[in-house]
Design a protein around this motif. Structure first.
Motif, mmCIF file in Angstrom:
data_model
loop_
_atom_site.group_PDB
_atom_site.id
_atom_site.type_symbol
_atom_site.label_atom_id
_atom_site.label_comp_id
_atom_site.label_asym_id
_atom_site.label_seq_id
_atom_site.Cartn_x
_atom_site.Cartn_y
_atom_site.Cartn_z
ATOM 1 N N MET A 1 29.730 49.766 37.123
ATOM 2 C CA MET A 1 29.841 48.327 36.862
ATOM 3 C C MET A 1 31.211 47.969 36.293
ATOM 4 N N ASP A 2 31.818 48.919 35.565
ATOM 5 C CA ASP A 2 33.200 48.695 35.095
ATOM 6 C C ASP A 2 34.123 48.543 36.314
ATOM 7 N N ALA A 3 33.955 49.449 37.286
ATOM 8 C CA ALA A 3 34.780 49.379 38.500
ATOM 9 C C ALA A 3 34.544 48.054 39.236
ATOM 10 N N LEU A 4 33.277 47.619 39.300
ATOM 11 C CA LEU A 4 32.987 46.340 39.969
ATOM 12 C C LEU A 4 33.634 45.180 39.208
ATOM 13 N N SER A 5 33.618 45.267 37.880
ATOM 14 C CA SER A 5 34.267 44.223 37.070
ATOM 15 C C SER A 5 35.761 44.175 37.371
ATOM 16 N N HIS A 6 36.390 45.349 37.496
ATOM 17 C CA HIS A 6 37.829 45.375 37.833
ATOM 18 C C HIS A 6 38.074 44.687 39.174
ATOM 19 N N ALA A 7 37.212 45.003 40.143
ATOM 20 C CA ALA A 7 37.400 44.469 41.493
ATOM 21 C C ALA A 7 37.191 42.947 41.511
ATOM 22 N N ILE A 8 36.105 42.492 40.890
ATOM 23 C CA ILE A 8 35.796 41.051 40.931
ATOM 24 C C ILE A 8 36.776 40.260 40.067
ATOM 25 N N GLU A 9 37.078 40.786 38.870
ATOM 26 C CA GLU A 9 38.003 40.040 38.002
ATOM 27 C C GLU A 9 39.395 39.937 38.625
ATOM 28 N N SER A 10 39.877 41.021 39.242
ATOM 29 C CA SER A 10 41.230 40.958 39.814
ATOM 30 C C SER A 10 41.242 40.097 41.074
ATOM 31 N N TYR A 11 40.162 40.164 41.870
ATOM 32 C CA TYR A 11 40.111 39.372 43.105
ATOM 33 C C TYR A 11 40.116 37.874 42.808
ATOM 34 N N THR A 12 39.477 37.490 41.687
ATOM 35 C CA THR A 12 39.347 36.053 41.393
ATOM 36 C C THR A 12 40.348 35.574 40.349
ATOM 37 N N SER A 13 41.152 36.458 39.772
ATOM 38 C CA SER A 13 42.025 36.056 38.663
ATOM 39 C C SER A 13 43.138 35.125 39.137
ATOM 40 N N ASN A 14 43.770 34.458 38.194
ATOM 41 C CA ASN A 14 44.880 33.580 38.593
ATOM 42 C C ASN A 14 46.156 34.374 38.871
ATOM 43 N N GLN A 15 46.097 35.680 38.717
ATOM 44 C CA GLN A 15 47.230 36.554 39.053
ATOM 45 C C GLN A 15 46.997 37.296 40.377
ATOM 46 N N ALA A 16 45.895 36.990 41.051
ATOM 47 C CA ALA A 16 45.592 37.679 42.313
ATOM 48 C C ALA A 16 46.711 37.417 43.321
ATOM 49 N N GLN A 17 47.010 38.407 44.118
ATOM 50 C CA GLN A 17 48.039 38.279 45.159
ATOM 51 C C GLN A 17 47.551 39.061 46.374
ATOM 52 N N PRO A 18 48.199 38.918 47.521
ATOM 53 C CA PRO A 18 47.583 39.429 48.760
ATOM 54 C C PRO A 18 47.173 40.901 48.703
ATOM 55 N N ILE A 19 47.980 41.737 48.074
ATOM 56 C CA ILE A 19 47.643 43.167 48.099
ATOM 57 C C ILE A 19 46.467 43.455 47.163
ATOM 58 N N THR A 20 46.494 42.859 45.983
ATOM 59 C CA THR A 20 45.372 43.120 45.058
ATOM 60 C C THR A 20 44.080 42.497 45.589
#
Ligand SMILES: [Fe+2]
Length: 389
Positions: free
Chosen positions: A197-216
């Motif tokens: 669930m930590d890994a899922l949090s990393h994936a979801i938080e980075s995908y939706t964050s205001n710092q998300a960019q095409p590669i992330t």
């Protein structure tokens, strides 16, 4: 997808050595770098599981000299890092191997940092404040996971302040990461669930964050896809090598996503919950993730709809709002399937209004919540905590 892209940075500077049984090749990997003696950093659980013994045999038969510290506890402290730093110097080691979960890998990062940067590590808290790169770090994750094996971040507890402080610096990225899915097969079930669930949090938080960019975004989406498919079977049966393989990859991919795409309100709050109330990192994230997703869903309904679909929800015929909120239901269903108690109360953690204020204030002050897609105030963070009780 954010179509107005002005600028971004990305890089994974860690050499990844992936393979089932890859641990056996460790001596060759170390010899290629000419290390004379390595410091192994790990925890009692791993030492008792027989894995440390196996690692020592591999190193001995490969004629690699080593010293061992096996007392890493969850939420490692600056003091423990100082102890291991002294051991490292006394043994004249020239590289540090962190084998275990995030605590062991972050301790190894701390040792490397402390060897090259005298004084209290707390003074280097924040981004790009650690001046010198220390001895090489080799990360061998045995959970899936922290992603720490490919990140240039570490989190250490400052016991005096009861505070988990983060250091982000290019001087912290491991030189190499050994990804061997076989190492996941002895992971206890509860730990497999919350680290996943930590890994899922990393994936979801980075995908939706205001710092998300095409590669992330690409990495985050793929990590979510893998976790959706393999976390349940992995937790059910850790010896399922296919599931272990895919979870190990998902964890590392999510690590590469979040170190540039950032994490947000979930991690902002889980750090003080760990520092002050010893709530394990993955457990705190499991509890907070659906609450924060519900808070954030209106910020980008398309992204949250995409997450819902990847997590197996049928969103056909739903409005954008309904489809986005299905991602929250999906995460709640996953937590239930993994037998993770879904609230702080269910984990025997209660917070008074005063404590809620302290945790929320600390989360805000850390700056981690600044990457949240919805601007987050102190009152917002307090409301999120109240919903997690
Ligand atoms: Fe995390």
């Amino acid at each position: 997808m954010n179509l107005l892209i002005d600028s971004f940075e990305f890089g994974v500077l860690t050499q990844i050595h992936y393979g089932v049984g890859k641990l056996n090749e460790l001596p060759d990997i170390l010899k290629a770098e000419n290390y004379q003696k390595v410091m192994i950093v790990t925890d009692p659980g791993l030492a008792n599981s027989g894995l440390l013994e196996r690692l020592e045999k591999i190193l001995t038969s490969g004629e690699i000299q080593y010293a061992v510290f096996k007392e890493v506890q969850p939420d490692p402290t600056i003091e423990v890092v100082d102890t291991v730093r002294q051991l490292f110097l006394d043994n004249q080691c020239d590289a540090v191997i962190g084998i275990g979960g995030g605590s062991s890998i972050d301790t190894a990062k701390g040792v490397s940092a402390a060897v090259a940067n005298p004084g209290d590590l707390g003074q280097f808290e924040g981004k790009n404040k650690l001046p010198n790169r220390g001895p090489d770090i080799i990360a061998i994750p045995t959970t899936a996971g922290t992603g720490s094996e490919v990140t240039h971040a570490m989190v250490l507890k400052d016991t005096k302040r009861k505070y988990k402080m983060g250091i982000l610096s290019q001087n912290l990225h491991p030189k190499a990461a050994i990804l061997d899915p076989q190492l996941l097969t002895t992971l206890p079930r509860g730990l497999a669930a919350i680290t996943g669930m930590d890994a899922l949090s990393h994936a979801i938080e980075s995908y939706t964050s205001n710092q998300a960019q095409p590669i992330t975004e690409a990495l985050g989406l793929h990590a979510i896809r893998l976790i959706a498919k393999y976390l349940r079977p992995f937790v059910a049966q850790r010896t399922n090598l296919e599931a272990a393989t895919q979870m190990m990859l998902a964890s590392t991919i999510a690590g590469a996503a979040f170190i540039w795409g950032r994490v947000a309100a979930v991690h902002a709050l889980s750090h003080p919950l760990g520092g002050r109330y010893k709530v394990p990192h993955g457990l705190a994230n499991s509890i907070l993730l659906p609450v924060v997703m519900e808070f954030n869903a209106s910020s980008n309904q398309e992204k949250f709809k995409e997450i819902a679909i990847l997590l197996g929800e049928n969103v056909e015929g739903l409005s954008s709002r309904e489809a986005a909120l299905r991602s929250v239901d999906a995460v709640k269903g996953l937590i239930a399937d993994l037998d993770i108690p879904p609230t702080l109360g269910a984990n025997n953690v209660s917070l008074s209004e005063e404590e809620i204020h302290i945790v929320a204030q600390e989360a805000l002050d850390s700056g981690v919540a600044a990457a949240n897609p919805k601007v987050t105030t102190l009152e917002d963070l307090k409301n999120i905590l109240r919903k997690a009780l």
